[in-house]
Scaffold this motif. Structure first.
Motif, PDB file in Angstrom:
ATOM      1  N   VAL A  14       0.839  -1.248  -0.026  1.00 50.46           N
ATOM      2  CA  VAL A  14       0.106   0.041   0.038  1.00 50.46           C
ATOM      3  C   VAL A  14       0.955   1.321   0.034  1.00 50.46           C
ATOM      4  O   VAL A  14       0.625   2.398  -0.712  1.00 50.46           O
ATOM      5  CB  VAL A  14      -1.059   0.087   1.360  1.00 50.46           C
ATOM      6  N   ARG A  15       1.789   1.239   0.880  1.00 51.83           N
ATOM      7  CA  ARG A  15       2.759   2.285   0.743  1.00 51.83           C
ATOM      8  C   ARG A  15       3.533   2.619  -0.274  1.00 51.83           C
ATOM      9  O   ARG A  15       4.003   3.700  -0.739  1.00 51.83           O
ATOM     10  CB  ARG A  15       3.791   2.263   1.796  1.00 51.83           C
ATOM     11  N   ALA A  16       3.665   1.578  -1.086  1.00 48.36           N
ATOM     12  CA  ALA A  16       4.567   1.751  -2.326  1.00 48.36           C
ATOM     13  C   ALA A  16       3.456   2.003  -3.666  1.00 48.36           C
ATOM     14  O   ALA A  16       3.837   2.243  -4.733  1.00 48.36           O
ATOM     15  CB  ALA A  16       5.024   0.458  -2.744  1.00 48.36           C
ATOM     16  N   GLY A  17       2.160   1.918  -3.112  1.00 42.91           N
ATOM     17  CA  GLY A  17       1.208   2.459  -4.412  1.00 42.91           C
ATOM     18  C   GLY A  17       1.198   1.306  -5.241  1.00 42.91           C
ATOM     19  O   GLY A  17       0.214   1.167  -6.247  1.00 42.91           O
ATOM     20  N   ILE A  18       1.442   0.042  -4.649  1.00 45.23           N
ATOM     21  CA  ILE A  18       1.069  -0.997  -5.510  1.00 45.23           C
ATOM     22  C   ILE A  18      -0.530  -1.507  -5.098  1.00 45.23           C
ATOM     23  O   ILE A  18      -1.284  -2.031  -5.932  1.00 45.23           O
ATOM     24  CB  ILE A  18       1.868  -2.277  -5.230  1.00 45.23           C
ATOM     25  N   LEU A  19      -1.078  -1.655  -3.881  1.00 42.87           N
ATOM     26  CA  LEU A  19      -2.249  -1.931  -3.398  1.00 42.87           C
ATOM     27  C   LEU A  19      -2.915  -0.700  -2.724  1.00 42.87           C
ATOM     28  O   LEU A  19      -2.378   0.164  -2.350  1.00 42.87           O
ATOM     29  CB  LEU A  19      -2.092  -2.874  -2.244  1.00 42.87           C
ATOM     30  N   THR A  20      -4.141  -0.882  -2.660  1.00 36.55           N
ATOM     31  CA  THR A  20      -5.030  -0.072  -1.962  1.00 36.55           C
ATOM     32  C   THR A  20      -5.725  -0.727  -0.673  1.00 36.55           C
ATOM     33  O   THR A  20      -5.898  -1.837  -1.080  1.00 36.55           O
ATOM     34  CB  THR A  20      -5.902   0.947  -2.674  1.00 36.55           C
ATOM     35  N   SER A  21      -5.924   0.046   0.116  1.00 42.94           N
ATOM     36  CA  SER A  21      -6.348  -0.536   1.489  1.00 42.94           C
ATOM     37  C   SER A  21      -7.925  -0.136   1.513  1.00 42.94           C
ATOM     38  O   SER A  21      -8.128   1.009   1.212  1.00 42.94           O
ATOM     39  CB  SER A  21      -5.701  -0.070   2.695  1.00 42.94           C
ATOM     40  N   VAL A  22      -9.008  -1.069   1.771  1.00 44.15           N
ATOM     41  CA  VAL A  22     -10.512  -0.817   1.967  1.00 44.15           C
ATOM     42  C   VAL A  22     -10.967  -1.086   3.085  1.00 44.15           C
ATOM     43  O   VAL A  22     -10.636  -2.170   3.465  1.00 44.15           O
ATOM     44  CB  VAL A  22     -11.056  -1.632   0.621  1.00 44.15           C
ATOM     45  N   SER A  23     -11.581   0.105   3.851  1.00 42.02           N
ATOM     46  CA  SER A  23     -12.170  -0.305   4.823  1.00 42.02           C
ATOM     47  C   SER A  23     -13.508  -0.674   4.985  1.00 42.02           C
ATOM     48  O   SER A  23     -14.264  -0.618   4.038  1.00 42.02           O
ATOM     49  CB  SER A  23     -12.036   0.992   5.886  1.00 42.02           C
ATOM     50  N   GLY A  24     -14.008  -1.408   5.912  1.00 39.67           N
ATOM     51  CA  GLY A  24     -15.442  -1.513   6.046  1.00 39.67           C
ATOM     52  C   GLY A  24     -15.563  -3.320   5.960  1.00 39.67           C
ATOM     53  O   GLY A  24     -14.776  -4.170   6.089  1.00 39.67           O
ATOM     54  N   PRO A  25     -16.876  -3.783   6.045  1.00 41.10           N
ATOM     55  CA  PRO A  25     -16.989  -5.145   6.165  1.00 41.10           C
ATOM     56  C   PRO A  25     -16.564  -5.984   5.193  1.00 41.10           C
ATOM     57  O   PRO A  25     -16.452  -6.972   5.016  1.00 41.10           O
ATOM     58  CB  PRO A  25     -18.670  -5.090   6.451  1.00 41.10           C
ATOM     59  N   ARG A  26     -16.522  -5.352   3.902  1.00 40.47           N
ATOM     60  CA  ARG A  26     -16.370  -5.994   2.752  1.00 40.47           C
ATOM     61  C   ARG A  26     -14.818  -5.350   2.206  1.00 40.47           C
ATOM     62  O   ARG A  26     -14.339  -5.514   1.439  1.00 40.47           O
ATOM     63  CB  ARG A  26     -17.222  -5.768   1.518  1.00 40.47           C
ATOM     64  N   GLY A  27     -13.957  -4.945   3.376  1.00 41.53           N
ATOM     65  CA  GLY A  27     -12.849  -4.228   3.080  1.00 41.53           C
ATOM     66  C   GLY A  27     -11.858  -5.539   3.031  1.00 41.53           C
ATOM     67  O   GLY A  27     -11.951  -6.762   3.090  1.00 41.53           O
ATOM     68  N   GLY A  28     -10.476  -4.792   2.524  1.00 40.73           N
ATOM     69  CA  GLY A  28      -9.324  -5.735   2.433  1.00 40.73           C
ATOM     70  C   GLY A  28      -8.326  -4.709   1.532  1.00 40.73           C
ATOM     71  O   GLY A  28      -8.170  -3.425   1.681  1.00 40.73           O
ATOM     72  N   PHE A  29      -7.800  -5.516   0.536  1.00 45.34           N
ATOM     73  CA  PHE A  29      -6.873  -5.164  -0.377  1.00 45.34           C
ATOM     74  C   PHE A  29      -7.257  -5.309  -1.866  1.00 45.34           C
ATOM     75  O   PHE A  29      -7.899  -6.231  -2.168  1.00 45.34           O
ATOM     76  CB  PHE A  29      -5.640  -5.390   0.235  1.00 45.34           C
ATOM     77  N   ARG A  30      -6.872  -4.395  -2.770  1.00 43.69           N
ATOM     78  CA  ARG A  30      -6.833  -4.496  -4.119  1.00 43.69           C
ATOM     79  C   ARG A  30      -5.609  -3.807  -4.737  1.00 43.69           C
ATOM     80  O   ARG A  30      -4.987  -2.983  -4.337  1.00 43.69           O
ATOM     81  CB  ARG A  30      -8.296  -4.107  -4.541  1.00 43.69           C
ATOM     82  N   LEU A  31      -5.721  -4.143  -5.885  1.00 42.81           N
ATOM     83  CA  LEU A  31      -4.554  -3.504  -6.758  1.00 42.81           C
ATOM     84  C   LEU A  31      -4.797  -2.250  -6.992  1.00 42.81           C
ATOM     85  O   LEU A  31      -5.988  -2.003  -7.268  1.00 42.81           O
ATOM     86  CB  LEU A  31      -4.323  -4.361  -7.957  1.00 42.81           C
TER      87      LEU A  31
END
Length: 159
Positions: free
Chosen positions: A48-65
């Motif tokens: 995430v810090r490198a801008g490769i992933l984004t972090s998504v908050s919430g009940p259906r959250g997680g990570f995505r490219l």
């Protein structure tokens, strides 16, 4: 190179397979590979810090490219997890041998240092040519059913 690099590359490949816009739950991803969830999450945060992933908050959250898998190289992932420092660090030990020229820059002139820097350059160039999309495509060709099994596992929600 730490094992976090392997985990991070596999995670990026898995995320490239998920439907656009869907986040991957890190605990579910850790469960898939039987990894310690906290340590995997640490690697994903580095991405995430490198801008490769984004972090998504919430009940259906997680990570995505954060970018298209065609624009993420394996080198990007390695550098995000391991940092940009060279793998080999010449300490200039030739400068302490008897009769050494104290003005000599042994980091630059040592043949061992040069050999290691050339090897690292070749290694980095090879990783820069490989994208997450390319690795994912190779995996799909070699193991045709794995993509669908992985996507089903990740879509099942938190463990």
């Amino acid at each position: 190179m730490g094992r976090g690099v392997e985990w991070a590359v596999h995670s990026c490949v898995n995320m490239s397979w998920t439907p656009p816009g869907e986040a991957v739950n890190s605990a579910r991803l850790a469960e898939l590979y039987k990894l310690p969830a906290a340590y995997l999450n640490k690697q994903l945060q580095a991405l995430v810090r490198a801008g490769i992933l984004t972090s998504v908050s919430g009940p259906r959250g997680g990570f995505r490219l954060a970018r298209r898998p065609e624009s993420i190289t394996v080198l990007d992932v390695v550098l995000a997890v391991e940092g940009p420092e060279p793998a080999f660090r010449c300490e200039g030990i030739l400068g302490v041998v008897p009769d050494a020229d104290r003005e000599e820059n042994f980091v630059r002139t040592c043949l061992i240092s040069q050999t290691m820097r050339q090897a690292e350059l070749a290694w980095r160039q090879a990783l820069a040519r490989q994208t997450i999309a390319g690795v994912a495509g190779s995996m799909e060709r070699r193991f045709p059913g794995d993509r669908d099994k992985t996507v089903r596992h990740l879509a099942a929600g938190p463990p």
